[in-house]
Motif scaffolding. Sequence first.
Motif, PDB file in Angstrom:
ATOM      1  N   ILE A   1     -60.788   1.690 -74.043  1.00  0.00           N
ATOM      2  CA  ILE A   1     -62.250   1.602 -74.122  1.00  0.00           C
ATOM      3  C   ILE A   1     -62.687   1.523 -75.578  1.00  0.00           C
ATOM      4  O   ILE A   1     -63.528   0.694 -75.938  1.00  0.00           O
ATOM      5  N   TRP A   2     -62.093   2.381 -76.422  1.00  0.00           N
ATOM      6  CA  TRP A   2     -62.435   2.363 -77.855  1.00  0.00           C
ATOM      7  C   TRP A   2     -62.127   0.984 -78.455  1.00  0.00           C
ATOM      8  O   TRP A   2     -62.948   0.406 -79.163  1.00  0.00           O
ATOM      9  N   LYS A   3     -60.952   0.475 -78.144  1.00  0.00           N
ATOM     10  CA  LYS A   3     -60.553  -0.824 -78.698  1.00  0.00           C
ATOM     11  C   LYS A   3     -61.480  -1.936 -78.204  1.00  0.00           C
ATOM     12  O   LYS A   3     -61.885  -2.799 -78.981  1.00  0.00           O
ATOM     13  N   ALA A   4     -61.871  -1.892 -76.931  1.00  0.00           N
ATOM     14  CA  ALA A   4     -62.773  -2.913 -76.387  1.00  0.00           C
ATOM     15  C   ALA A   4     -64.144  -2.858 -77.064  1.00  0.00           C
ATOM     16  O   ALA A   4     -64.719  -3.899 -77.403  1.00  0.00           O
ATOM     17  N   LYS A   5     -64.669  -1.641 -77.268  1.00  0.00           N
ATOM     18  CA  LYS A   5     -65.955  -1.503 -77.956  1.00  0.00           C
ATOM     19  C   LYS A   5     -65.872  -2.076 -79.372  1.00  0.00           C
ATOM     20  O   LYS A   5     -66.783  -2.771 -79.829  1.00  0.00           O
ATOM     21  N   ALA A   6     -64.776  -1.761 -80.055  1.00  0.00           N
ATOM     22  CA  ALA A   6     -64.602  -2.269 -81.422  1.00  0.00           C
ATOM     23  C   ALA A   6     -64.498  -3.787 -81.427  1.00  0.00           C
ATOM     24  O   ALA A   6     -65.093  -4.455 -82.279  1.00  0.00           O
ATOM     25  N   LEU A   7     -63.773  -4.349 -80.472  1.00  0.00           N
ATOM     26  CA  LEU A   7     -63.648  -5.808 -80.396  1.00  0.00           C
ATOM     27  C   LEU A   7     -64.990  -6.476 -80.110  1.00  0.00           C
ATOM     28  O   LEU A   7     -65.283  -7.542 -80.648  1.00  0.00           O
ATOM     29  N   ILE A   8     -65.806  -5.861 -79.275  1.00  0.00           N
ATOM     30  CA  ILE A   8     -67.138  -6.412 -78.993  1.00  0.00           C
ATOM     31  C   ILE A   8     -67.963  -6.449 -80.280  1.00  0.00           C
ATOM     32  O   ILE A   8     -68.586  -7.460 -80.605  1.00  0.00           O
ATOM     33  N   LEU A   9     -67.947  -5.347 -81.029  1.00  0.00           N
ATOM     34  CA  LEU A   9     -68.690  -5.286 -82.289  1.00  0.00           C
ATOM     35  C   LEU A   9     -68.172  -6.325 -83.280  1.00  0.00           C
ATOM     36  O   LEU A   9     -68.953  -7.052 -83.897  1.00  0.00           O
ATOM     37  N   ILE A  10     -66.864  -6.412 -83.415  1.00  0.00           N
ATOM     38  CA  ILE A  10     -66.261  -7.379 -84.345  1.00  0.00           C
ATOM     39  C   ILE A  10     -66.602  -8.793 -83.912  1.00  0.00           C
ATOM     40  O   ILE A  10     -66.983  -9.635 -84.739  1.00  0.00           O
ATOM     41  N   ASP A  11     -66.481  -9.078 -82.622  1.00  0.00           N
ATOM     42  CA  ASP A  11     -66.760 -10.423 -82.124  1.00  0.00           C
ATOM     43  C   ASP A  11     -68.212 -10.823 -82.375  1.00  0.00           C
ATOM     44  O   ASP A  11     -68.493 -11.952 -82.768  1.00  0.00           O
ATOM     45  N   ARG A  12     -69.122  -9.890 -82.194  1.00  0.00           N
ATOM     46  CA  ARG A  12     -70.550 -10.189 -82.383  1.00  0.00           C
ATOM     47  C   ARG A  12     -70.945 -10.358 -83.845  1.00  0.00           C
ATOM     48  O   ARG A  12     -71.812 -11.165 -84.160  1.00  0.00           O
ATOM     49  N   ASN A  13     -70.335  -9.579 -84.725  1.00  0.00           N
ATOM     50  CA  ASN A  13     -70.829  -9.515 -86.100  1.00  0.00           C
ATOM     51  C   ASN A  13     -69.890 -10.033 -87.187  1.00  0.00           C
ATOM     52  O   ASN A  13     -70.358 -10.355 -88.275  1.00  0.00           O
ATOM     53  N   TYR A  14     -68.590 -10.089 -86.912  1.00  0.00           N
ATOM     54  CA  TYR A  14     -67.646 -10.418 -87.984  1.00  0.00           C
ATOM     55  C   TYR A  14     -66.608 -11.467 -87.571  1.00  0.00           C
ATOM     56  O   TYR A  14     -65.642 -11.689 -88.286  1.00  0.00           O
ATOM     57  N   ARG A  15     -66.808 -12.097 -86.443  1.00  0.00           N
ATOM     58  CA  ARG A  15     -65.816 -13.027 -85.900  1.00  0.00           C
ATOM     59  C   ARG A  15     -65.402 -14.114 -86.893  1.00  0.00           C
ATOM     60  O   ARG A  15     -64.243 -14.478 -86.982  1.00  0.00           O
ATOM     61  N   SER A  16     -66.343 -14.646 -87.632  1.00  0.00           N
ATOM     62  CA  SER A  16     -66.043 -15.768 -88.520  1.00  0.00           C
ATOM     63  C   SER A  16     -65.481 -15.324 -89.871  1.00  0.00           C
ATOM     64  O   SER A  16     -65.174 -16.165 -90.707  1.00  0.00           O
TER      65      SER A  16
END
Length: 101
Positions: free
Chosen positions: A32-47
């Motif tokens: 769950i922690w990793k998924a939340k972090a991936l969502i944040l990264i994908d939304r804000n830092y993906r590029s």
Amino acid sequence: MLSKLIEEGKKVEKYNVKYSIGDSFEGQEYEIWKAKALILIDRNYRSTEVGRNFILTSKSNNMKSYNEMMGILIALESEEISHKDLEAELDALDAERKTVK
């Protein structure tokens, strides 16, 4: 959100299980922690390079990858704080210039 993820990340460290051939994170809390972090990264830092590195690192569930992911989150939080401080300083300078004119 970053500070909350960092705090949650510290709590899931206990889900690291040691084996004779290495270690692995196990348990729903870690995932769950990793998924939340991936969502944040994908939304804000993906590029960004750091965002892509986080996504790649998250594919592994060992302590080394966990430390890298936590390091990235901590660095992003630090940069976010620095960026806000810089914006505040620039706003103050801008306001000062307007009053001098």
